[in-house]
Design a protein around this motif. Sequence first.
Motif, PDB file in Angstrom:
ATOM      1  N   UNK A   1       0.846  -1.188   0.000  1.00  0.00           N
ATOM      2  CA  UNK A   1       0.000   0.000   0.000  1.00  0.00           C
ATOM      3  C   UNK A   1       0.884   1.241   0.000  1.00  0.00           C
ATOM      4  N   UNK A   2       0.261   2.423   0.122  1.00  0.00           N
ATOM      5  CA  UNK A   2       0.998   3.652  -0.144  1.00  0.00           C
ATOM      6  C   UNK A   2       0.716   4.739   0.892  1.00  0.00           C
ATOM      7  N   UNK A   3       1.742   5.595   1.082  1.00  0.00           N
ATOM      8  CA  UNK A   3       1.604   6.774   1.924  1.00  0.00           C
ATOM      9  C   UNK A   3       2.307   7.966   1.248  1.00  0.00           C
ATOM     10  N   UNK A   4       1.591   9.093   1.033  1.00  0.00           N
ATOM     11  CA  UNK A   4       0.181   9.287   1.370  1.00  0.00           C
ATOM     12  C   UNK A   4      -0.726   8.437   0.489  1.00  0.00           C
ATOM     13  N   UNK A   5      -1.921   8.114   0.972  1.00  0.00           N
ATOM     14  CA  UNK A   5      -2.854   7.353   0.154  1.00  0.00           C
ATOM     15  C   UNK A   5      -3.188   8.127  -1.125  1.00  0.00           C
ATOM     16  N   UNK A   6      -3.295   7.453  -2.264  1.00  0.00           N
ATOM     17  CA  UNK A   6      -3.585   8.137  -3.529  1.00  0.00           C
ATOM     18  C   UNK A   6      -4.773   9.103  -3.495  1.00  0.00           C
TER      19      UNK A   6
ATOM     20  N   UNK B   1       4.317   7.247  -1.761  1.00  0.00           N
ATOM     21  CA  UNK B   1       3.614   7.548  -3.016  1.00  0.00           C
ATOM     22  C   UNK B   1       4.069   8.910  -3.518  1.00  0.00           C
ATOM     23  N   UNK B   2       4.475   8.955  -4.770  1.00  0.00           N
ATOM     24  CA  UNK B   2       5.068  10.172  -5.323  1.00  0.00           C
ATOM     25  C   UNK B   2       4.724  10.291  -6.798  1.00  0.00           C
ATOM     26  N   UNK B   3       5.101  11.406  -7.388  1.00  0.00           N
ATOM     27  CA  UNK B   3       4.880  11.616  -8.815  1.00  0.00           C
ATOM     28  C   UNK B   3       5.627  10.570  -9.637  1.00  0.00           C
ATOM     29  N   UNK B   4       6.756  10.098  -9.110  1.00  0.00           N
ATOM     30  CA  UNK B   4       7.514   9.066  -9.823  1.00  0.00           C
ATOM     31  C   UNK B   4       6.699   7.783  -9.954  1.00  0.00           C
ATOM     32  N   UNK B   5       5.982   7.414  -8.900  1.00  0.00           N
ATOM     33  CA  UNK B   5       5.136   6.222  -8.974  1.00  0.00           C
ATOM     34  C   UNK B   5       3.936   6.475  -9.881  1.00  0.00           C
TER      35      UNK B   5
ATOM     36  N   UNK C   1      -3.985  12.840  -4.874  1.00  0.00           N
ATOM     37  CA  UNK C   1      -4.635  13.400  -6.054  1.00  0.00           C
ATOM     38  C   UNK C   1      -5.709  14.427  -5.708  1.00  0.00           C
ATOM     39  N   UNK C   2      -6.066  14.535  -4.432  1.00  0.00           N
ATOM     40  CA  UNK C   2      -7.091  15.490  -4.036  1.00  0.00           C
ATOM     41  C   UNK C   2      -8.507  15.028  -4.305  1.00  0.00           C
ATOM     42  N   UNK C   3      -8.708  13.729  -4.564  1.00  0.00           N
ATOM     43  CA  UNK C   3     -10.062  13.215  -4.782  1.00  0.00           C
ATOM     44  C   UNK C   3     -10.799  12.991  -3.467  1.00  0.00           C
TER      45      UNK C   3
END
Length: 301
Positions: free
Chosen positions: A50-55, A89-93, A59-61
Amino acid sequence: MRIASSPKEIPSNTTASVGTFDGIHLGHQAILEKLNQRARELESESLLITFNPPPPLFFGTASALLSTPEEKVALLEETGLQNLLILAFSEAIVQMEPEDFIEGVVVDGLKVNEIVIGETHKFGRRKRGDFRLLRELGNRWGFGVDVLTPITYKGAAISSSRVRRAVEKGQVDDVGSMLGREYSFTGRVIKGVGRGKRLAYPTANLNVENLKLLPLNGVYAVRVELADGSFPAVMNIGTRPTFVDTQRNVEVHLLDFDEALYGEFLKVYCVKRLRDEKAFESEKALKSQIERDLRMAKELL
């Protein structure tokens, strides 16, 4: 449960799933149950990536989530999951092609033997990756793929975004049905202005983490869990329009309870929305409505 931030901290023989898993709803629970089952059959360890921050936050959704990080870890531990890998979680991912993510992280980094995934799961740049691509990549790199169909409620697939929308609408009974448990949150009791006590119905004012998604403003029948037991209660979320407050507040009145709670942490389980928040013409009218709310809550709880 082992919690890691790098693939190097995870055993090489794992059966994995990937996703945000906000709320750990019934669909997530089905995936995790299958994941643990396949891990046992393959004599491996179960792993959730999983990811941090959560997607949704990245993405601001979504501005808040169904589960705080602490709640998510606790819920995952209850499922028997053995390993949790939390990747930054980053722009690279975001810009990573799905093939590159699977090869670099899942195959080379983790040496996963099988992936358990939901049928609607998308991943990689422009969400191009899906279960069909996973099967192709599994054939290429030698891992299995298990695909689960969505769990439905009232004719539609359960998803975290659907559950969040229901919370935002105050539909806490539907939320409970999709989660398989009552929606809950934890808050620390802080000092209020004492209006509830003046009305003969003292309330505990709660400070709740900003990241936690709260139900729509209104009055709810709830259960409150303390260190020494669980108590029926009525909760008000809102701006106290009778008193022209502007700040959003969360306060609970515990039925048949009269003890000081300042500084305590209360866990609130949302059972049923009773009504909208509204302004009353007088404190007397407000008190009469509170008495009706309490009677309704007692019948429900």
